[in-house]
Scaffold this motif. Structure first.
Motif, PDB file in Angstrom:
ATOM      1  N   ARG A   6       0.845  -1.204   0.000  1.00 56.44           N
ATOM      2  CA  ARG A   6       0.000   0.000   0.000  1.00 56.44           C
ATOM      3  C   ARG A   6       0.878   1.251   0.000  1.00 56.44           C
ATOM      4  O   ARG A   6       1.327   1.688   1.056  1.00 56.44           O
ATOM      5  N   PRO A   7       1.108   1.797  -1.202  1.00 57.44           N
ATOM      6  CA  PRO A   7       1.946   2.993  -1.298  1.00 57.44           C
ATOM      7  C   PRO A   7       1.324   4.165  -0.554  1.00 57.44           C
ATOM      8  O   PRO A   7       0.100   4.207  -0.365  1.00 57.44           O
ATOM      9  N   ASN A   8       2.160   5.106  -0.144  1.00 61.65           N
ATOM     10  CA  ASN A   8       1.640   6.267   0.573  1.00 61.65           C
ATOM     11  C   ASN A   8       0.826   7.159  -0.364  1.00 61.65           C
ATOM     12  O   ASN A   8       0.832   6.994  -1.586  1.00 61.65           O
ATOM     13  N   ALA A   9       0.120   8.112   0.234  1.00 64.94           N
ATOM     14  CA  ALA A   9      -0.821   8.942  -0.534  1.00 64.94           C
ATOM     15  C   ALA A   9      -0.124   9.724  -1.651  1.00 64.94           C
ATOM     16  O   ALA A   9      -0.666   9.883  -2.748  1.00 64.94           O
ATOM     17  N   LYS A  10       1.095  10.188  -1.375  1.00 63.50           N
ATOM     18  CA  LYS A  10       1.825  10.980  -2.368  1.00 63.50           C
ATOM     19  C   LYS A  10       2.182  10.115  -3.588  1.00 63.50           C
ATOM     20  O   LYS A  10       1.993  10.525  -4.735  1.00 63.50           O
ATOM     21  N   ASP A  11       2.679   8.904  -3.331  1.00 64.38           N
ATOM     22  CA  ASP A  11       3.033   8.010  -4.429  1.00 64.38           C
ATOM     23  C   ASP A  11       1.790   7.582  -5.210  1.00 64.38           C
ATOM     24  O   ASP A  11       1.819   7.454  -6.433  1.00 64.38           O
ATOM     25  N   ASP A  12       0.703   7.367  -4.484  1.00 59.37           N
ATOM     26  CA  ASP A  12      -0.538   6.972  -5.136  1.00 59.37           C
ATOM     27  C   ASP A  12      -1.076   8.104  -6.027  1.00 59.37           C
ATOM     28  O   ASP A  12      -1.581   7.853  -7.119  1.00 59.37           O
ATOM     29  N   ALA A  13      -0.955   9.334  -5.558  1.00 55.69           N
ATOM     30  CA  ALA A  13      -1.389  10.490  -6.355  1.00 55.69           C
ATOM     31  C   ALA A  13      -0.548  10.610  -7.620  1.00 55.69           C
ATOM     32  O   ALA A  13      -1.068  10.932  -8.698  1.00 55.69           O
ATOM     33  N   GLU A  14       0.748  10.342  -7.480  1.00 62.08           N
ATOM     34  CA  GLU A  14       1.650  10.381  -8.632  1.00 62.08           C
ATOM     35  C   GLU A  14       1.258   9.314  -9.660  1.00 62.08           C
ATOM     36  O   GLU A  14       1.220   9.577 -10.865  1.00 62.08           O
ATOM     37  N   ARG A  15       0.943   8.115  -9.156  1.00 58.44           N
ATOM     38  CA  ARG A  15       0.494   7.037 -10.058  1.00 58.44           C
ATOM     39  C   ARG A  15      -0.775   7.452 -10.798  1.00 58.44           C
ATOM     40  O   ARG A  15      -0.879   7.284 -12.022  1.00 58.44           O
ATOM     41  N   ARG A  16      -1.715   8.048 -10.094  1.00 61.40           N
ATOM     42  CA  ARG A  16      -2.970   8.454 -10.737  1.00 61.40           C
ATOM     43  C   ARG A  16      -2.741   9.539 -11.784  1.00 61.40           C
ATOM     44  O   ARG A  16      -3.395   9.561 -12.820  1.00 61.40           O
ATOM     45  N   ARG A  17      -1.789  10.463 -11.514  1.00 59.85           N
ATOM     46  CA  ARG A  17      -1.475  11.504 -12.479  1.00 59.85           C
ATOM     47  C   ARG A  17      -0.944  10.879 -13.782  1.00 59.85           C
ATOM     48  O   ARG A  17      -1.370  11.247 -14.878  1.00 59.85           O
TER      49      ARG A  17
END
Ligand SMILES: [Zn+2]
Length: 142
Positions: A6-17
């Motif tokens: 479960r990546p952190n919120a920042k990494d997850d936001a980067e993936r979604r971008r």
């Protein structure tokens, strides 16, 4: 057992971008286009003059099929028609490299691995010398 990461919120936001940008990529063509100038076979042609005025530029589209470089010449109109498709393919490769780099970093951190060099996103070059080398490499893999 749940082995999910479960990546952190920042990494997850980067993936979604990156995923959002990928979803808008559009049509894309493989390979690359290089403008070439050449000399012809006529003895008294301007391409043999001093200073020489070479023919072209010709838009040479090359790509790999099963490790072999294949080429096709495009007219000015065709280049104009498909330029955006080549740009789209470059953009997709760049985004894929970003996603791989992000994923690599997340995995390295989660596993406690020593960081390795991120992917460069570079493709094999298409000039004759290099394609001969990569053809050999392809054959060695088999
Ligand atoms: Zn000529």
């Amino acid at each position: 057992m749940d082995h999910a990461l479960r990546p952190n919120a920042k990494d997850d936001a980067e993936r979604r971008r990156i995923e959002a940008a990928l979803s808008e990529a559009g049509f894309c063509l493989p390979g690359s286009v290089n403008d070439e100038r050449s000399r012809c076979g006529k003895a008294n042609c301007r391409c043999k003059a001093d200073p020489a005025v070479l023919h072209g530029p010709y838009h040479h589209w090359t790509r790999k099929i099963d490790g072999k470089t294949v080429g096709r010449y495009l007219t000015d109109e065709q280049l104009e028609r498909y330029a955006g498709w080549f740009t789209n393919a470059q953009r997709i490769r760049q985004l894929l490299t970003e996603l791989e780099t992000l994923s690599l970093r997340i995995a390295e951190q989660a596993e406690g691995w020593e960081p390795q060099a991120p992917p460069t996103g570079r493709r094999p070059r298409t000039d004759a010398k290099r394609s001969a080398t990569s053809t050999k490499r392809q054959q060695a893999k088999r």
